[in-house]
Write an enzyme that holds these catalytic residues in place. Structure first.
Site, short mmCIF file in Angstrom:
data_model
loop_
_atom_site.label_atom_id
_atom_site.label_comp_id
_atom_site.label_asym_id
_atom_site.label_seq_id
_atom_site.Cartn_x
_atom_site.Cartn_y
_atom_site.Cartn_z
N LYS A 75 52.60 73.99 -7.08
CA LYS A 75 53.75 74.61 -6.60
C LYS A 75 54.39 75.14 -7.71
O LYS A 75 54.56 74.93 -8.79
CB LYS A 75 54.93 73.28 -6.08
CG LYS A 75 56.34 73.85 -5.70
CD LYS A 75 57.11 72.59 -5.15
CE LYS A 75 58.44 72.89 -4.94
NZ LYS A 75 59.36 71.59 -4.40
N SER A 151 61.68 72.35 -0.33
CA SER A 151 61.15 73.23 -1.11
C SER A 151 59.68 73.60 -1.35
O SER A 151 59.23 74.42 -1.91
CB SER A 151 61.86 73.38 -2.43
OG SER A 151 61.42 72.24 -3.27
N SER A 175 62.38 67.53 -0.38
CA SER A 175 61.30 68.76 -0.47
C SER A 175 59.92 68.35 -0.28
O SER A 175 59.20 69.39 -0.29
CB SER A 175 61.83 69.54 -1.62
OG SER A 175 63.12 70.19 -1.59
#
Length: 476
Positions: A75, A151, A175
């Site tokens: 990520k 996210s 997230s």
């Protein structure tokens, strides 16, 4: 097509093929690259491609870990990969190339995975949807007109579409669990400090955020936590103890658990009727499996809880922005940070030290109330989302109407944050589908440091309510 059967295997399954000599790591990397190139124009899940490095790594001597040869994404937020850019989804806060891997990435490499690129994330990981000016909008493979969550939306979109079998993700207010729910995946928010945070972990000062993965199977989640979740040298917080390998827990019976369930929301408004019906169906399934199931909420003052959290989070964000300003040498200019970040930064600067610490003290008091509920139950069940994954237009992070955005977020994501405050493990499982064929996930939260119970229960439900044969529109 390079290894046409690639997407039908989970990470451990691909590693088993490598171990038996049926496929090479190089062939797996080519299969991942082929799928990224095919589907990323629609999904925008992968925002940095490291194909040459991945090919070189796959052709070399890989560690003999549980995921040897398996393609993997990092990520684009927080985690540092040597020589790779790190944008945090922001025009302002961008690192051209990190100098070294951080501890978590070092452990991922030791598991045998081959890093092929970075996944999309919203600016600073703030919202529950993955859209930013810097990296663009990430779409859901089940329906590209809908959000992939945030996210860790890029990680979830890529994993659900079969670009990789699992991917790095992180969770500060939901997230990991939210994108896992949107995209039909397994998503575990680990116990606080279960995984390493790394030496530059100032952004973890309040303890809400953790790292782990999103995956298509329970066993991949368990095996990766075995590979990464052990004590970190020089960490100021002790890694919570565990009784044994999590992978072994997946096949064990959970026994007869006492499970509470609820659809209570912070604002008292009901959730979507279809989600409510699936929640009740899950409760009935758990009863049929022999568990003691009771309807009961957490009984916490949600208004007070979120007031305290806002003081803590906003002041922490402002402090983190101050570090970026010191590093870059100037304040963010007009348009260099988005509306959500600008609001948090400016609001955080207005909070006094007294207010920030009052908020932290109040969270501690209210966390005790939440944790007290787990003195008499083993697991608490809620949905992950209050609605099915919405269309992109409903949750536009670039809108000027932030109040409307807040209201839409509160309706869509009403359940995940409290367990970031308490530090408890909390797991999203894709047990159902909507009438439109979209994933509907349930969230199971256990006592502090008790991932083992969640893995046992998840293993039972994966057999009882299997999801492995469901396929999104964008796949393979």
């Amino acid at each position: 097509m390079a290894f046409a059967d690639y997407a039908n295997h989970d990470g451990l399954g691909l590693a088993a093929l490598v171990k038996s000599g049926q496929v090479t790591p190089a062939e797996l990397v080519e299969a991942a690259i082929e799928r990224i190139e095919k589907h990323n124009p629609v999904l925008n899940a992968v925002v940095h491609k490291a194909y040459d490095e991945a090919r070189a790594t796959a052709a070399g001597d890989l560690p003999d870990g549980a995921f040897k040869g398996v393609p993997f994404l990092i990520k684009d937020l927080g985690a540092q990969v040597k020589g790779w850019p790190r944008t945090s989804g922001s025009i302002f806060a961008e690192i051209a190339a990190d100098e070294a891997d951080n501890e978590l990435v070092t452990r991922y490499r030791a598991s045998g995975v081959v890093l092929v690129g970075k996944s999309n994330t919203p600016e600073f990981g703030i919202p529950g949807v993955t859209t930013s000016r810097r990296l663009g909008r990430c779409s859901n493979p089940w329906d590209p007109s809908r959000i992939s969550g945030g996210s860790s939306g890029g990680a979830a979109s890529a994993t659900a579409a079969g670009l990789v079998p699992l991917a790095h993700a992180s969770d500060g207010l939901g997230s990991i669990r939210i994108p896992a729910a949107c995209c039909g995946l397994v998503g575990l928010k680990t116990t606080r400090d279960r995984n390493p945070n790394g030496g530059e972990d100032y952004d973890r000062a309040i303890g809400f955020s953790v790292d782990h993965v999103v995956s298509r199977t329970v066993r991949d989640s368990a095996a990766m936590l075995d590979a990464t979740g052990y004590p970190e040298p020089a960490s100021p917080y002790a890694s919570p103890a565990k009784s044994g390998p999590y992978l072994e827990e997946v096949g064990r019976s959970p026994g007869r658990l006492r499970i509470s369930w609820s659809s209570e929301t912070a604002n008292g408004k009901p959730i979507d009727p279809e989600i409510q019906a699936k929640l009740e169906q899950t409760a009935e399934t758990l009863k049929a499996l022999g568990h003691e199931v009771i309807e009961r909420g957490l009984g916490v003052d949600y208004r007070g809880l979120y007031r305290a959290q806002t003081l803590v989070s906003a002041s922490n964000f402002a402090a983190g922005m101050r570090r970026w300003i010191e590093k870059i040498g100037r304040e963010p200019g007009e348009g260099e940070i988005e509306g959500l970040a600008r609001r948090a930064f400016e609001g955080g600067k207005r909070i006094s030290g007294e207010q920030a610490l009052w908020g932290w003290q109040q969270l501690r008091i209210l966390n005790r109330q939440i944790l007290a509920a787990f003195e008499v139950v083993d697991v608490h069940l809620t949905p992950v989302l209050g609605t099915v994954p919405p269309k992109h237009e409903l949750l536009d992070t670039l809108t000027d109407d932030l109040k409307a955005f807040d209201q839409a977020q509160a309706k869509t994501f009403p359940f995940t944050p409290p367990f970031n405050f308490t530090g408890q493990p909390s797991l999203s499982l894709p047990l159902h589908q909507s009438t439109e064929g979209l994933p509907i996930a349930m969230m199971f939260t256990a006592r502090y440091a008790d991932e083992a119970t969640l893995f046992r229960l998840a293993g039972q439900l994966e057999k009882e309510m299997p999801w492995k044969d469901r396929r999104p529109q964008v796949w393979g």
